[in-house]
Write a protein that holds these residues in place. Structure first.
Motif, PDB file in Angstrom:
ATOM      1  N   PHE A  79       0.828  -1.206   0.000  1.00 24.10           N
ATOM      2  CA  PHE A  79       0.000   0.000   0.000  1.00 24.10           C
ATOM      3  C   PHE A  79       0.864   1.260   0.000  1.00 24.10           C
ATOM      4  CE2 PHE A  79      -3.463  -2.861   0.970  1.00 24.10           C
ATOM      5  CZ  PHE A  79      -4.531  -2.260   0.329  1.00 24.10           C
ATOM      6  N   LYS A  80       2.040   1.194   0.635  1.00 25.92           N
ATOM      7  CA  LYS A  80       2.951   2.341   0.580  1.00 25.92           C
ATOM      8  C   LYS A  80       3.451   2.555  -0.837  1.00 25.92           C
ATOM      9  CE  LYS A  80       5.348   5.667   2.500  1.00 25.92           C
ATOM     10  NZ  LYS A  80       5.892   6.285   1.274  1.00 25.92           N
ATOM     11  N   LEU A  81       3.694   1.467  -1.567  1.00 25.52           N
ATOM     12  CA  LEU A  81       4.168   1.585  -2.942  1.00 25.52           C
ATOM     13  C   LEU A  81       3.166   2.303  -3.837  1.00 25.52           C
ATOM     14  CD1 LEU A  81       5.837  -1.898  -3.641  1.00 25.52           C
ATOM     15  CD2 LEU A  81       6.980   0.276  -3.157  1.00 25.52           C
ATOM     16  N   ILE A  82       1.872   2.182  -3.523  1.00 24.31           N
ATOM     17  CA  ILE A  82       0.862   2.868  -4.334  1.00 24.31           C
ATOM     18  C   ILE A  82       0.375   4.152  -3.644  1.00 24.31           C
ATOM     19  CG2 ILE A  82       0.137   0.717  -5.434  1.00 24.31           C
ATOM     20  CD1 ILE A  82      -2.417   0.823  -3.701  1.00 24.31           C
ATOM     21  N   ASN A  83       1.126   4.574  -2.611  1.00 31.05           N
ATOM     22  CA  ASN A  83       0.839   5.828  -1.910  1.00 31.05           C
ATOM     23  C   ASN A  83      -0.568   5.840  -1.315  1.00 31.05           C
ATOM     24  OD1 ASN A  83       1.581   8.369  -0.944  1.00 31.05           O
ATOM     25  ND2 ASN A  83       0.672   9.415  -2.706  1.00 31.05           N
ATOM     26  N   ALA A  84      -0.918   4.742  -0.663  1.00 31.15           N
ATOM     27  CA  ALA A  84      -2.220   4.624   0.011  1.00 31.15           C
ATOM     28  C   ALA A  84      -1.987   4.074   1.410  1.00 31.15           C
ATOM     29  CB  ALA A  84      -3.145   3.699  -0.777  1.00 31.15           C
ATOM     30  N   THR A  85      -2.874   4.421   2.349  1.00 37.20           N
ATOM     31  CA  THR A  85      -2.732   3.902   3.704  1.00 37.20           C
ATOM     32  C   THR A  85      -3.369   2.511   3.795  1.00 37.20           C
ATOM     33  OG1 THR A  85      -4.776   4.978   4.420  1.00 37.20           O
ATOM     34  CG2 THR A  85      -2.725   6.186   4.748  1.00 37.20           C
ATOM     35  N   LEU A  86      -2.874   1.736   4.721  1.00 36.42           N
ATOM     36  CA  LEU A  86      -3.383   0.379   4.913  1.00 36.42           C
ATOM     37  C   LEU A  86      -4.820   0.447   5.410  1.00 36.42           C
ATOM     38  CD1 LEU A  86      -2.286  -2.594   4.824  1.00 36.42           C
ATOM     39  CD2 LEU A  86      -1.930  -2.363   7.289  1.00 36.42           C
ATOM     40  N   PRO A  87      -5.770  -0.208   4.725  1.00 34.19           N
ATOM     41  CA  PRO A  87      -7.187  -0.104   5.113  1.00 34.19           C
ATOM     42  C   PRO A  87      -7.478  -0.770   6.458  1.00 34.19           C
ATOM     43  CG  PRO A  87      -6.899  -1.693   3.341  1.00 34.19           C
ATOM     44  CD  PRO A  87      -5.585  -1.019   3.511  1.00 34.19           C
ATOM     45  N   SER A  88      -8.618  -0.404   7.016  1.00 31.74           N
ATOM     46  CA  SER A  88      -8.971  -0.844   8.365  1.00 31.74           C
ATOM     47  C   SER A  88      -8.991  -2.355   8.511  1.00 31.74           C
ATOM     48  CB  SER A  88     -10.342  -0.268   8.764  1.00 31.74           C
ATOM     49  OG  SER A  88     -10.269   1.115   8.962  1.00 31.74           O
ATOM     50  N   PHE A  89      -9.552  -3.085   7.522  1.00 30.35           N
ATOM     51  CA  PHE A  89      -9.732  -4.522   7.751  1.00 30.35           C
ATOM     52  C   PHE A  89      -8.439  -5.319   7.647  1.00 30.35           C
ATOM     53  CE2 PHE A  89     -11.826  -3.496   3.589  1.00 30.35           C
ATOM     54  CZ  PHE A  89     -10.809  -3.900   2.732  1.00 30.35           C
ATOM     55  N   PHE A  90      -7.311  -4.650   7.336  1.00 27.86           N
ATOM     56  CA  PHE A  90      -6.014  -5.318   7.374  1.00 27.86           C
ATOM     57  C   PHE A  90      -5.230  -4.983   8.642  1.00 27.86           C
ATOM     58  CE2 PHE A  90      -5.623  -5.551   2.433  1.00 27.86           C
ATOM     59  CZ  PHE A  90      -6.477  -6.630   2.436  1.00 27.86           C
ATOM     60  N   ARG A  91      -5.788  -4.150   9.515  1.00 29.28           N
ATOM     61  CA  ARG A  91      -5.032  -3.657  10.670  1.00 29.28           C
ATOM     62  C   ARG A  91      -5.234  -4.503  11.925  1.00 29.28           C
ATOM     63  NH1 ARG A  91      -3.395   2.189  10.494  1.00 29.28           N
ATOM     64  NH2 ARG A  91      -3.292   2.651   8.259  1.00 29.28           N
ATOM     65  N   GLN A  92      -6.203  -5.388  11.930  1.00 25.98           N
ATOM     66  CA  GLN A  92      -6.364  -6.364  13.007  1.00 25.98           C
ATOM     67  C   GLN A  92      -6.709  -7.683  12.344  1.00 25.98           C
ATOM     68  OE1 GLN A  92      -8.891  -3.421  13.362  1.00 25.98           O
ATOM     69  NE2 GLN A  92      -9.300  -4.495  11.457  1.00 25.98           N
ATOM     70  N   TYR A  93      -6.132  -8.763  12.827  1.00 24.90           N
ATOM     71  CA  TYR A  93      -6.249 -10.021  12.102  1.00 24.90           C
ATOM     72  C   TYR A  93      -5.926 -11.185  13.031  1.00 24.90           C
ATOM     73  CZ  TYR A  93      -1.229  -9.163  11.992  1.00 24.90           C
ATOM     74  OH  TYR A  93       0.062  -8.882  12.374  1.00 24.90           O
ATOM     75  N   VAL A  94      -6.163 -12.371  12.528  1.00 27.60           N
ATOM     76  CA  VAL A  94      -5.790 -13.589  13.239  1.00 27.60           C
ATOM     77  C   VAL A  94      -4.502 -14.117  12.625  1.00 27.60           C
ATOM     78  CG1 VAL A  94      -6.447 -15.942  13.851  1.00 27.60           C
ATOM     79  CG2 VAL A  94      -8.212 -14.157  13.661  1.00 27.60           C
ATOM     80  N   SER A  95      -3.428 -14.098  13.396  1.00 29.01           N
ATOM     81  CA  SER A  95      -2.201 -14.776  12.999  1.00 29.01           C
ATOM     82  C   SER A  95      -2.367 -16.239  13.395  1.00 29.01           C
ATOM     83  CB  SER A  95      -0.983 -14.165  13.704  1.00 29.01           C
ATOM     84  OG  SER A  95       0.147 -15.002  13.549  1.00 29.01           O
ATOM     85  N   LEU A  96      -2.546 -17.102  12.405  1.00 32.36           N
ATOM     86  CA  LEU A  96      -2.860 -18.496  12.733  1.00 32.36           C
ATOM     87  C   LEU A  96      -1.694 -19.175  13.433  1.00 32.36           C
ATOM     88  CD1 LEU A  96      -5.199 -20.449  12.526  1.00 32.36           C
ATOM     89  CD2 LEU A  96      -4.215 -21.338  10.421  1.00 32.36           C
ATOM     90  N   TRP A  97      -0.477 -18.792  13.096  1.00 35.85           N
ATOM     91  CA  TRP A  97       0.668 -19.410  13.767  1.00 35.85           C
ATOM     92  C   TRP A  97       0.659 -19.080  15.257  1.00 35.85           C
ATOM     93  CZ3 TRP A  97       3.789 -23.274  13.140  1.00 35.85           C
ATOM     94  CH2 TRP A  97       4.912 -23.392  13.943  1.00 35.85           C
ATOM     95  N   ARG A  98       0.327 -17.846  15.601  1.00 31.48           N
ATOM     96  CA  ARG A  98       0.243 -17.477  17.018  1.00 31.48           C
ATOM     97  C   ARG A  98      -0.873 -18.273  17.707  1.00 31.48           C
ATOM     98  NH1 ARG A  98       2.143 -13.489  20.160  1.00 31.48           N
ATOM     99  NH2 ARG A  98       3.070 -12.422  18.384  1.00 31.48           N
ATOM    100  N   ALA A  99      -2.017 -18.410  17.036  1.00 31.11           N
ATOM    101  CA  ALA A  99      -3.112 -19.203  17.601  1.00 31.11           C
ATOM    102  C   ALA A  99      -2.707 -20.664  17.744  1.00 31.11           C
ATOM    103  CB  ALA A  99      -4.356 -19.083  16.721  1.00 31.11           C
TER     104      ALA A  99
END
Length: 298
Positions: free
Chosen positions: A124-144
């Motif tokens: 998203f930085k490469l296209i000069n856009a901010t990371l959208p909301s639904f990518f900012r919290q997530y389930v890391s399956l390895w951590r789970a």
């Protein structure tokens, strides 16, 4: 069946493939495949006829290296005829709307933090856009999965990748080519199914934030960081504006959706500028950090 914290109707299993160059971690990687598989939370069922899978045409390095082509199995011709990331992302948003996946009602699941924190943030930085909301919290399956091993018992695992280790643990056969995003999504979705069926808890366990106490300490730069992915990760953690904050079970609610835990703002502010600009890193590293310069981080 296991427990899913927060009122999600669906889990969106997401995976990216990126450009790469053998033995060079200082490389401006770009997304070349963007795939999503859907799991219905209520029935613990993978929706076989609802998926998203697009090749993405890279712009900075439009010609795949031999290593990348061999590793992913993606043909150059497939990328030459593909849309750019901005176009594919817009197609993904349309796909969400067409299938009724409303924000706050689904959670993104990826095999580890790399997909959201490193790959998506950088793209998203490469296209000069901010990371959208639904990518900012997530389930890391390895951590789970690591937490689940503490509950149900550990085993000696011989596979090398996170996906491989998790599939091995549950005795699952992997089908299709490895490092194909859609195949990986299907495997991850099957692992999630198995975890839920055996009593695991799936919850938002990582968020991206703009500040971390440990980033105030001077960076330690390994001389070989360009050849060592783990050491390169330490550099990425300084250069990327957003960094990973792990969450315990119950720490996230939908009121927190899209908001930074530190600055309490959303993507229109948080991550747009580097709150902890790593000036000392750029001063120490006499050779240019190529991937940072390409993205305009300095």
């Amino acid at each position: 069946m296991g427990n899913i914290r927060c009122p999600f109707t669906h889990l969106l299993i997401l995976d990216f493939e990126t450009t790469s160059e053998e033995a060079n971690c200082d490389y401006p990687f770009e997304v070349i495949q963007f795939s999503v598989v859907v799991l219905d939370v209520k029935t613990n069922t993978i929706l076989e006829n609802v998926s998203f899978n697009k090749y993405v045409r890279p712009v900075i390095n439009p010609i795949l290296s031999k290593h990348c082509a061999d590793f992913t199995g993606i043909a150059q011709e497939s990328l030459d005829s593909a849309a750019t990331f901005r176009e594919v992302y817009n197609q993904f948003v349309n796909w969400l709307n067409t299938n009724g996946f409303a924000e706050r009602q689904f959670a993104v699941v990826c095999d580890s933090r790399q997909d959201m924190w490193r790959i998506a943030q950088y793209q998203f930085k490469l296209i000069n856009a901010t990371l959208p909301s639904f990518f900012r919290q997530y389930v890391s399956l390895w951590r789970a999965f690591e937490a689940e091993q503490d509950r149900s018992g550990r085993k000696e695992l011989l596979e090398k990748t996170y996906i491989g280790k998790m599939a091995e643990y549950y005795g699952l056969d992997t089908t299709g080519r490895a490092h194909d995003s859609l195949n990986d999504c299907k495997t991850i979705a099957t692992i999630v199914q198995k975890m839920l069926a055996t009593g695991a808890t799936i919850h938002i366990n990582e968020v991206l934030v703009c500040s971390a106490v440990w980033r105030k300490r001077p960076a330690e730069i390994a001389p070989n960081w360009r050849e060592d992915f783990r050491e390169a990760g330490r550099i990425y953690e300084r250069v990327m504006p957003l960094v990973v904050k792990p969450l315990r079970n119950g720490e996230y609610t939908t009121r927190d959706y899209g908001l930074c835990k530190y600055c309490k703002t959303g993507p229109e502010v948080c991550g747009k500028k580097h709150r902890q600009y790593p000036k000392e890193l750029y001063e120490q590293e006499r050779r240019t950090i190529v991937y940072a310069r390409t993205a305009g981080y300095y």
